[in-house]
Design a protein around this motif. Sequence first.
Motif, PDB file in Angstrom:
ATOM      1  N   HIS A  32     -28.246  15.289   4.978  1.00  0.00           N
ATOM      2  CA  HIS A  32     -27.681  14.129   5.675  1.00  0.00           C
ATOM      3  C   HIS A  32     -26.477  14.503   6.538  1.00  0.00           C
ATOM      4  CE1 HIS A  32     -30.252  11.269   3.560  1.00  0.00           C
ATOM      5  NE2 HIS A  32     -30.176  12.128   2.575  1.00  0.00           N
ATOM      6  N   GLY A  33     -26.411  15.791   6.927  1.00  0.00           N
ATOM      7  CA  GLY A  33     -25.318  16.225   7.796  1.00  0.00           C
ATOM      8  C   GLY A  33     -23.982  16.281   7.105  1.00  0.00           C
ATOM      9  N   LEU A  34     -24.018  16.356   5.768  1.00  0.00           N
ATOM     10  CA  LEU A  34     -22.788  16.421   4.985  1.00  0.00           C
ATOM     11  C   LEU A  34     -22.715  17.765   4.269  1.00  0.00           C
ATOM     12  CD1 LEU A  34     -23.024  12.820   3.453  1.00  0.00           C
ATOM     13  CD2 LEU A  34     -21.442  13.541   5.256  1.00  0.00           C
ATOM     14  N   GLU A  35     -21.529  18.096   3.773  1.00  0.00           N
ATOM     15  CA  GLU A  35     -21.324  19.380   3.103  1.00  0.00           C
ATOM     16  C   GLU A  35     -20.435  19.178   1.882  1.00  0.00           C
ATOM     17  OE1 GLU A  35     -19.807  23.909   4.330  1.00  0.00           O
ATOM     18  OE2 GLU A  35     -19.471  22.217   5.692  1.00  0.00           O
ATOM     19  N   LEU A  36     -20.788  19.835   0.785  1.00  0.00           N
ATOM     20  CA  LEU A  36     -19.960  19.792  -0.422  1.00  0.00           C
ATOM     21  C   LEU A  36     -18.764  20.713  -0.220  1.00  0.00           C
ATOM     22  CD1 LEU A  36     -19.567  18.885  -3.378  1.00  0.00           C
ATOM     23  CD2 LEU A  36     -20.985  20.825  -4.064  1.00  0.00           C
ATOM     24  N   VAL A  37     -17.548  20.138  -0.228  1.00  0.00           N
ATOM     25  CA  VAL A  37     -16.359  20.941   0.084  1.00  0.00           C
ATOM     26  C   VAL A  37     -15.408  21.106  -1.103  1.00  0.00           C
ATOM     27  CG1 VAL A  37     -16.430  20.452   2.554  1.00  0.00           C
ATOM     28  CG2 VAL A  37     -15.125  18.931   1.037  1.00  0.00           C
ATOM     29  N   ASP A  38     -15.641  20.336  -2.188  1.00  0.00           N
ATOM     30  CA  ASP A  38     -14.794  20.537  -3.370  1.00  0.00           C
ATOM     31  C   ASP A  38     -15.475  19.959  -4.597  1.00  0.00           C
ATOM     32  OD1 ASP A  38     -12.623  21.478  -4.769  1.00  0.00           O
ATOM     33  OD2 ASP A  38     -11.247  19.884  -4.160  1.00  0.00           O
ATOM     34  N   VAL A  39     -15.158  20.552  -5.749  1.00  0.00           N
ATOM     35  CA  VAL A  39     -15.630  20.040  -7.035  1.00  0.00           C
ATOM     36  C   VAL A  39     -14.476  20.126  -8.036  1.00  0.00           C
ATOM     37  CG1 VAL A  39     -18.082  20.591  -6.753  1.00  0.00           C
ATOM     38  CG2 VAL A  39     -16.534  22.334  -7.673  1.00  0.00           C
ATOM     39  N   GLU A  40     -14.466  19.181  -8.963  1.00  0.00           N
ATOM     40  CA  GLU A  40     -13.435  19.174  -9.997  1.00  0.00           C
ATOM     41  C   GLU A  40     -14.065  18.661 -11.283  1.00  0.00           C
ATOM     42  OE1 GLU A  40      -9.180  16.916 -10.979  1.00  0.00           O
ATOM     43  OE2 GLU A  40     -10.213  16.532  -9.097  1.00  0.00           O
ATOM     44  N   ARG A  41     -13.981  19.446 -12.335  1.00  0.00           N
ATOM     45  CA  ARG A  41     -14.528  19.009 -13.617  1.00  0.00           C
ATOM     46  C   ARG A  41     -13.581  18.004 -14.256  1.00  0.00           C
ATOM     47  NH1 ARG A  41     -17.943  23.608 -16.732  1.00  0.00           N
ATOM     48  NH2 ARG A  41     -18.661  21.704 -17.757  1.00  0.00           N
ATOM     49  N   LEU A  42     -14.155  16.964 -14.868  1.00  0.00           N
ATOM     50  CA  LEU A  42     -13.375  15.891 -15.470  1.00  0.00           C
ATOM     51  C   LEU A  42     -13.762  15.750 -16.941  1.00  0.00           C
ATOM     52  CD1 LEU A  42     -13.953  13.210 -12.662  1.00  0.00           C
ATOM     53  CD2 LEU A  42     -11.967  14.716 -12.901  1.00  0.00           C
ATOM     54  N   LEU A  48     -17.478  15.375  -0.506  1.00  0.00           N
ATOM     55  CA  LEU A  48     -18.336  15.711   0.631  1.00  0.00           C
ATOM     56  C   LEU A  48     -17.614  15.351   1.924  1.00  0.00           C
ATOM     57  CD1 LEU A  48     -20.449  15.841  -1.643  1.00  0.00           C
ATOM     58  CD2 LEU A  48     -22.000  14.528  -0.213  1.00  0.00           C
ATOM     59  N   ALA A  49     -17.876  16.124   2.956  1.00  0.00           N
ATOM     60  CA  ALA A  49     -17.328  15.839   4.294  1.00  0.00           C
ATOM     61  C   ALA A  49     -18.437  16.092   5.311  1.00  0.00           C
ATOM     62  CB  ALA A  49     -16.122  16.735   4.576  1.00  0.00           C
ATOM     63  N   HIS A  50     -18.205  15.690   6.551  1.00  0.00           N
ATOM     64  CA  HIS A  50     -19.167  16.037   7.610  1.00  0.00           C
ATOM     65  C   HIS A  50     -19.293  17.556   7.666  1.00  0.00           C
ATOM     66  CE1 HIS A  50     -19.730  12.006   9.185  1.00  0.00           C
ATOM     67  NE2 HIS A  50     -18.411  11.830   9.248  1.00  0.00           N
ATOM     68  N   ALA A  51     -20.520  18.047   7.849  1.00  0.00           N
ATOM     69  CA  ALA A  51     -20.765  19.491   7.868  1.00  0.00           C
ATOM     70  C   ALA A  51     -19.857  20.176   8.889  1.00  0.00           C
ATOM     71  CB  ALA A  51     -22.221  19.765   8.194  1.00  0.00           C
ATOM     72  N   GLY A  52     -19.138  21.207   8.439  1.00  0.00           N
ATOM     73  CA  GLY A  52     -18.276  21.982   9.323  1.00  0.00           C
ATOM     74  C   GLY A  52     -16.890  21.419   9.520  1.00  0.00           C
ATOM     75  N   ALA A  53     -16.628  20.217   8.960  1.00  0.00           N
ATOM     76  CA  ALA A  53     -15.321  19.582   9.191  1.00  0.00           C
ATOM     77  C   ALA A  53     -14.221  20.193   8.326  1.00  0.00           C
ATOM     78  CB  ALA A  53     -15.408  18.086   8.920  1.00  0.00           C
ATOM     79  N   ARG A  54     -14.588  20.752   7.161  1.00  0.00           N
ATOM     80  CA  ARG A  54     -13.594  21.317   6.246  1.00  0.00           C
ATOM     81  C   ARG A  54     -14.110  22.617   5.650  1.00  0.00           C
ATOM     82  NH1 ARG A  54     -10.214  16.700   3.110  1.00  0.00           N
ATOM     83  NH2 ARG A  54     -10.314  15.102   4.733  1.00  0.00           N
ATOM     84  N   ARG A  55     -13.192  23.483   5.296  1.00  0.00           N
ATOM     85  CA  ARG A  55     -13.569  24.724   4.620  1.00  0.00           C
ATOM     86  C   ARG A  55     -13.782  24.419   3.129  1.00  0.00           C
ATOM     87  NH1 ARG A  55     -12.621  30.048   5.862  1.00  0.00           N
ATOM     88  NH2 ARG A  55     -11.202  29.474   7.550  1.00  0.00           N
ATOM     89  N   PRO A  56     -14.945  24.779   2.559  1.00  0.00           N
ATOM     90  CA  PRO A  56     -15.178  24.513   1.142  1.00  0.00           C
ATOM     91  C   PRO A  56     -14.174  25.242   0.239  1.00  0.00           C
ATOM     92  CG  PRO A  56     -17.242  24.985   2.252  1.00  0.00           C
ATOM     93  CD  PRO A  56     -16.154  25.299   3.224  1.00  0.00           C
ATOM     94  N   SER A  57     -13.764  24.570  -0.814  1.00  0.00           N
ATOM     95  CA  SER A  57     -12.860  25.153  -1.809  1.00  0.00           C
ATOM     96  C   SER A  57     -13.587  26.245  -2.591  1.00  0.00           C
ATOM     97  CB  SER A  57     -12.414  24.044  -2.766  1.00  0.00           C
ATOM     98  OG  SER A  57     -12.138  24.561  -4.036  1.00  0.00           O
TER      99      SER A  57
END
Length: 409
Positions: free
Chosen positions: A236-246, A257-266
């Motif tokens: 869907h043109g999105l990218e997983l850029v961060d995850v945090e366990r809870l 998630l952010a638009h693909a290419g908008a942020r550098r993944p963590s």
Amino acid sequence: MSNQSLCRVCGGTVREFFDFGRQPLSDAFLPPGADLGEEFFYRLATGLCESCTMVQLMEEVPRERMFHQEYPYHSSGSAHMRGHFEELAKRLLTTELAGDDPFVVEVGCNDGVMIKALAEAGVRHLGVEPSGGVADLAAAKGIRVRKSFFEESTAKEIRAADGPADVVYAANTLCHIPYIGSVLSGVAALLAPTGVFVFEDPYLSDIVEQTSFDQIYDEHFFFFTVRSVQAMAAGHGLELVDVERLPVHGGEVRYTLAHAGARRPSPAVAELLAEEDARRLGELDTLRRFGENVLRIRDDLTALLRRLRAEGKRVVAYGATAKSATVTNLCGIGPDLVEFVCDTTPAKQGRLTPGTHIPVVPPEEFSRSYPDYALLFAWNHAAEIMAKEQAFTDSGGQWILYVPSVRTV
């Protein structure tokens, strides 16, 4: 009945790995005098997509049967969860919502426990909630609420009226939605160019590791991992850029998630992905072993309850949770084994549990005459509940737990 179906995310082949059998709607607590012959049942079974590795239910329950005016779950019912959401709200106010006139949309805002803190800080906001009763509770707190399901058409209407969203947020909601493609297309249409979609849901790795099989019920359609969320986002043109366990609800992950290419993944994304690969989470053999562990817990729990009954012990249950429907119906736990289940939710009190028809009573009944044992269905709030009910333990009472194994404490 087929042991395969089409993936609701990518269209691949989903292969079944465990069948929980005939189950009722998990939140359909029956009023006194209800016609038990009219109760709705479906087959609860889980499968793995061979292509994108998304774990999902094999059969969908119509959403209108689950989320409606009388939907009884209230997010603000737990003090621990209220603190959890307030902490996130504070963090968002200093990060994603710190700009000029930010706008936040919460999908499945329930009674408004999270978005209320943002509204009070003056943030432009909108809660989208299809369950009318809890939406009314949110509105009564001064929250702007739209009573509807969130999908692509909804998102486009919101953007046309309010502009792009800096944050779209969902807690314990996205995993409920089989038509997830429409939701993600909507998120992509609604998000500002630098906006983020933040959602948190039960984590498949924790469910498998702890054998917390009661996380699987009608309302939870998907069981996310980093790998499957990456694949879902990319479509869907999105990218997983961060995850945090809870640590909440027996183990969740907060995905960003952010638009693909908008942020550098963590780096956290690659780290958790490597953990999943090491655990072989995307393999059928791993999930079939999980199924074997479920059957072991079923047998151990029913054997314990039958033994206690034979010994003349009083056993009640604590927490008329949605997930307890999976336990009681898989194990055949009815009023013959458990006298009643106590719960703080007024909408559930005076009713019968779905499928197995155990009476639900107010918490005062628990302390009126303490039982010998209490089966803790709300095990994800164990610390909070056990502290609150210290007098039960002091009286010699014991808790029965079944995650990750059957034991008494």
